[in-house]
Design an enzyme around this catalytic site. Structure first.
Site, short mmCIF file in Angstrom:
data_model
loop_
_atom_site.label_atom_id
_atom_site.label_comp_id
_atom_site.label_asym_id
_atom_site.label_seq_id
_atom_site.Cartn_x
_atom_site.Cartn_y
_atom_site.Cartn_z
N HIS A 122 0.84 -1.20 0.00
CA HIS A 122 0.00 0.00 0.00
C HIS A 122 0.88 1.26 0.00
O HIS A 122 0.67 2.17 -0.81
CB HIS A 122 -0.91 -0.03 1.23
CG HIS A 122 -1.73 1.21 1.43
ND1 HIS A 122 -3.10 1.23 1.28
CD2 HIS A 122 -1.39 2.48 1.78
CE1 HIS A 122 -3.55 2.46 1.51
NE2 HIS A 122 -2.54 3.24 1.83
N GLU A 123 1.86 1.30 0.88
CA GLU A 123 2.70 2.50 0.99
C GLU A 123 3.50 2.75 -0.29
O GLU A 123 3.56 3.88 -0.78
CB GLU A 123 3.65 2.39 2.19
CG GLU A 123 2.95 2.44 3.54
CD GLU A 123 2.00 3.61 3.69
OE1 GLU A 123 2.28 4.67 3.11
OE2 GLU A 123 0.97 3.47 4.36
N HIS A 126 1.62 4.32 -3.06
CA HIS A 126 1.50 5.79 -3.01
C HIS A 126 2.62 6.45 -3.83
O HIS A 126 2.42 7.51 -4.43
CB HIS A 126 1.55 6.29 -1.57
CG HIS A 126 0.25 6.19 -0.85
ND1 HIS A 126 -0.93 6.71 -1.35
CD2 HIS A 126 -0.09 5.63 0.35
CE1 HIS A 126 -1.92 6.48 -0.50
NE2 HIS A 126 -1.44 5.82 0.53
N TYR A 137 -4.95 14.34 -2.94
CA TYR A 137 -5.25 13.58 -1.72
C TYR A 137 -6.36 14.22 -0.91
O TYR A 137 -6.19 14.61 0.24
CB TYR A 137 -3.97 13.46 -0.90
CG TYR A 137 -3.94 12.27 0.03
CD1 TYR A 137 -3.93 10.97 -0.47
CD2 TYR A 137 -3.92 12.44 1.40
CE1 TYR A 137 -3.90 9.89 0.38
CE2 TYR A 137 -3.89 11.36 2.26
CZ TYR A 137 -3.88 10.08 1.75
OH TYR A 137 -3.85 9.00 2.59
N GLU A 146 -6.23 6.39 -2.20
CA GLU A 146 -6.20 5.36 -1.14
C GLU A 146 -6.61 4.00 -1.69
O GLU A 146 -6.00 2.97 -1.36
CB GLU A 146 -7.15 5.77 -0.01
CG GLU A 146 -6.47 6.62 1.04
CD GLU A 146 -5.25 5.92 1.59
OE1 GLU A 146 -5.35 4.76 2.02
OE2 GLU A 146 -4.17 6.52 1.56
N ASP A 219 -9.97 13.55 7.91
CA ASP A 219 -9.28 12.62 7.02
C ASP A 219 -9.30 13.12 5.57
O ASP A 219 -9.50 12.32 4.64
CB ASP A 219 -9.92 11.23 7.16
CG ASP A 219 -9.18 10.14 6.40
OD1 ASP A 219 -7.97 10.30 6.17
OD2 ASP A 219 -9.83 9.14 6.03
N HIS A 224 -9.72 7.62 3.66
CA HIS A 224 -9.57 6.23 4.10
C HIS A 224 -10.92 5.56 4.36
O HIS A 224 -10.97 4.39 4.74
CB HIS A 224 -8.72 6.14 5.37
CG HIS A 224 -7.29 6.53 5.17
ND1 HIS A 224 -6.88 7.84 5.27
CD2 HIS A 224 -6.19 5.80 4.86
CE1 HIS A 224 -5.57 7.89 5.04
NE2 HIS A 224 -5.13 6.68 4.79
ZN LIG Z 1 -2.59 5.22 2.08
#
Ligand SMILES: [Zn+2]
Lengths: 303, 122
Positions: A122-123, A126, A137, A146, A219, A224
């Site tokens: 996941h990271e 990005h 974002y 996301e 958020d 998310h």
């Molecule tokens: Zn993320």
């Protein structure tokens, strides 16, 4: 005066099929990058977080190279860098624009973040998004940012385990909770909103359909939270197509992400783009195109 | 003055919130010193780095009767409610100090509070 001595390269020759990893240790501080503790090709060290990050970067590189012929996050073989042991009982993992950063968790809710390959995937995704669609974002484009990270994070795990769509867990962050938390993972692409239900944490708040889209200022507009909707669309498309999700559904999502979509695209614009890619790759009457179109309809993004 | 810190986002996307009533704190003066240092006018909207936290810091003055004329009353510093939204990578200096302090203090009080007691929200 003598000219400077030109030394031949002694390091490994750059090879896009191989990762170029470096793991650093922040030693419980918030100073980045920290001290390098394991470089590419070096043996495992006596620190599970370091080795998990190293291996996870390798698995992520392998998915993007094997499935999409992409060399690293920038597509040009850039080094893959991570920092572990960031902060004091820091309950999070993030992408700072050039590296992945992992906290150790507080030991009460989170047991650590490097244990889950889907979190590492996941990271790093990005990073891929930053170099491609660069989805803003915030709001729907942020939720797509996301979602794309969850989709490819899940695919990294499936690819490394050799799981097809029926064997896959479709979970993000499996194993990062301590035993005290009532929950199996942080998110579920298969059934958004069901990953955890705990006295302290509350219930997984993700919607699975546009009818339940969450309007919030927190958020960055619920990036998310609302990612559950495109997450489920991917799950539905991938399971309808069948086989290994990274081969066809993953290919459609990858070419959408790296194609012509705008940084501010909303769910509808992204959905249209995936259908256009499916038509180009597999034809307008193909089962793949039908699966993608049906998936976006089922989650209420397209009518 | 009620100071509320709301932390949203992060990889998990789980929102948490902590608060402190400044006038009920034993060291009210040191809170006032900190409140005076907050650079409200220097806060600019900046996008979050992916999966980093987003902090919302809200200061709400409250009517009080014990020392209405004190020059150091928190209400004299911030007579109107104010709110700042700051991405984690920008949470530095007095903002960081305030966030850490509110969280630490609130968690201390929660540990002292009986589990079944209603949240002290007024
Ligand atoms: Zn993320």
């Amino acid at each position: 005066m003598r000219p400077p001595v030109v030394r031949p390269r002694t390091g490994p020759v750059a090879n896009p099929s191989q990762p170029d990893r470096a793991i650093s240790d922040a030693g419980g501080t918030e100073t980045l990058p920290g001290r390098i503790v394991r470089r590419e090709g070096e043996p495992a060290v006596d620190d599970a977080s370091v080795n998990e990050a190293y291996d996870g970067l390798g698995h992520t590189h392998a998915l993007f190279w094997d499935a999409f012929e992409r060399a690293s996050v920038d597509g040009a073989g850039s080094p893959l860098e991570a920092t572990v042991h960031y902060g004091d009982a820091y309950d999070n993992a993030f992408w700072d624009g050039s590296r992945m950063v992992f906290g150790d968790g507080d030991g009460q809710v989170f047991a650590g973040f490097t244990t889950s390959l889907s979190v590492i995937g996941h990271e790093l995704t990005h990073g891929v998004t930053q170099y491609t669609a660069n989805l803003v974002y915030s709001g729907q484009s942020g939720a797509l940012n996301e979602s794309v990270s969850d989709v490819f994070g899940a695919l990294v795990e499936q690819h490394s385990r050799g799981h097809d769509v029926t064997e896959a867990s479709w979970l993000i962050g499996e194993g990062i909770f301590t035993d005290e938390v009532e929950g199996t993972a942080l998110r579920s692409l298969k059934a958004p909103g069901t990953a955890y239900d705990d006295d302290v944490l509350g219930k997984d708040p993700q919607p699975a359909h546009m009818d339940d889209f969450v309007e919030t200022d927190d958020d960055n507009g619920g990036v998310h939270i609302n990612s559950g909707i495109p997450n489920r669309a991917f799950y539905l498309a991938a399971t309808s197509i069948g086989g290994n999700a990274w081969e066809r559904a993953g290919r459609i999502w990858y070419e959408t992400l790296t194609g012509e979509i705008k940084a501010t695209t909303d769910f509808g614009g992204f959905a249209d783009a995936t259908i256009a890619v499916a038509v180009r790759l597999y034809g307008s009457e193909s089962p793949e195109t039908a699966a993608v179109r049906t998936a976006w309809g089922e989650v209420g993004v397209l009518s | 003055m009620k100071v509320t810190v709301t932390r949203s986002g992060g990889f998990a996307g789980i929102t948490r919130s902590w608060h402190v009533f400044v006038e009920r704190e034993p060291d009210e003066e040191s809170w006032v010193v900190l409140l005076r240092k907050l650079p409200w006018d220097e806060v600019t909207r900046e996008p979050s780095q992916p999966d980093r936290y987003l902090y919302r810091i809200n200061c709400e003055p409250r009517a009080r009767t014990d020392r209405p004329d004190s020059r150091d009353a928190p209400e004299r510093i911030l007579p109107e409610p104010r709110e700042a939204v700051i991405p984690e990578q920008r949470l530095t200096g007095p903002w960081r100090e305030l966030v850490d302090r509110v969280r630490e203090r609130d968690e201390e009080k929660r540990e002292l509070r009986p589990a079944a007691a209603p949240d002290d929200n007024t």
